[in-house]
Enzyme design. Structure first.
Site, PDB file in Angstrom:
ATOM      1  CG  LEU A 127      -5.195  45.701  14.498  1.00 58.35           C
ATOM      2  CD1 LEU A 127      -5.724  46.869  13.675  1.00 58.35           C
ATOM      3  CD2 LEU A 127      -3.686  45.638  14.438  1.00 58.35           C
ATOM      4  CG  ASP A 128      -3.106  45.794  21.425  1.00 61.02           C
ATOM      5  OD1 ASP A 128      -3.290  44.566  21.390  1.00 61.02           O
ATOM      6  OD2 ASP A 128      -1.993  46.322  21.628  1.00 61.02           O
ATOM      7  CE1 TYR A 129     -12.345  49.670  23.335  1.00 59.32           C
ATOM      8  CE2 TYR A 129     -10.700  51.208  24.192  1.00 59.32           C
ATOM      9  CZ  TYR A 129     -12.017  50.895  23.908  1.00 59.32           C
ATOM     10  OH  TYR A 129     -13.010  51.800  24.187  1.00 59.32           O
TER      11      TYR A 129
END
Length: 283
Positions: A127-129
């Site tokens: 998952l992205d930040y």
């Protein structure tokens, strides 16, 4: 760790192994000269195997990390000897980078180290930040290998709050996604990049936003964020792809949550669902 496979059809051992694992895993077996047994007997890769024969071997190849570990509140949703399912909080990297050394990866290693475990972790989805939600992690290479490629073995669904009113109730987006030069941004391309496939359906239309469920068939970087922009309804709080927020000086919350995950755990179907972090807020 003891690994077992059942032979699906008459073949030679090397072919039977390749049917049950990734190329990387098979090469690792050969590189580390792992002894492989068929029905309890030491067997060479070129030897014959029969349907329903049992292949077994011990696999304990460890990899050390050079990143500093640190304690944090890891939200573990599920754990056994082979897999972890974790609810990643938003504004946290999945894997550390040179610029930011704090990540879920280090937190999990610290968590497991305190339990007396030192597994080789493989993140089967990332998952992205800014993105929160469910992540599946394999605790050993064989367990990672059996779910490869992940888009064929893991069902991933996300909820996203989109700017504006999306008129279409459901559909499938199929495009190529490529990376912009000298930036982390991605874009929909006509003839370059990698294929990206996303299914979507509207859950609820609000006054000026739309709650949408996305299901990924591929796993490209920023895929849902780019495809939301492709629909002309970027995600609320997305400073990269939503013009409404790109000039904001504060750290915006990205209204994107990985809230459903399903996979086969050695013959047992596993399903996990969590609430969106913004569900109790009026949107």
């Amino acid at each position: 760790m003891k690994i077992k496979y059942i032979v699906k059809e008459d073949s030679i051992l090397s072919m039977a192994l390749k049917e049950n694992m990734s190329k990387k895993m098979y090469k690792s077996l050969k590189a580390h000269k792992i002894d492989i047994y068929v029905n309890g007997n030491l067997t060479k890769l070129y030897q014959q195997v029969r349907k329903d024969d049992i292949i077994s071997f011990d696999y304990d190849v460890k990899k050390e990390t050079s990143w500093d570990l640190y304690e944090s509140n890891v939200d573990v949703v599920f754990e056994d000897d082979n897999y972890l399912v974790v609810n990643k909080r938003r504004n946290l990297l999945t894997i550390p980078t040179e610029d930011n050394h704090k990540s879920l990866y280090q937190e999990l290693l610290y968590y497991l180290k305190n339990k007396g475990q030192s597994p080789v972790l493989s993140f089967l989805n990332r998952l992205d930040y800014q993105t929160s939600g469910l992540i599946l992690i394999a605790k050993n290479k064989p367990s990672a290998s059996r779910l490869s490629p992940t888009h064929e073995h893991i069902i991933r669904r996300y909820n996203a709050l989109l700017s504006g009113i999306l008129e279409t109730d459901n559909g499938q987006i199929t495009t190529y996604i490529d990376k912009e030069k000298e930036t982390i941004k991605r874009y929909v391309s006509n003839d370059s990049g990698k294929i990206a496939i996303t299914n979507y359906k509207v859950i609820k239309r609000n006054e000026d936003t739309t709650l949408v469920e996305f299901e990924l068939q591929t796993g490209r970087t920023h895929q849902i964020r780019v495809h939301s922009l492709y629909l002309s309804h970027p995600i609320v709080g997305d400073k990269l792809y939503n013009n409404e927020f790109e000039n904001s000086e504060k750290e915006e919350d990205l209204f994107l949550c990985s809230n459903y995950l399903s996979f086969d755990n050695y013959g047992q179907k596993m399903e996990f669902f969590i609430k969106n972090w913004w569900e109790d807020e009026k949107r």
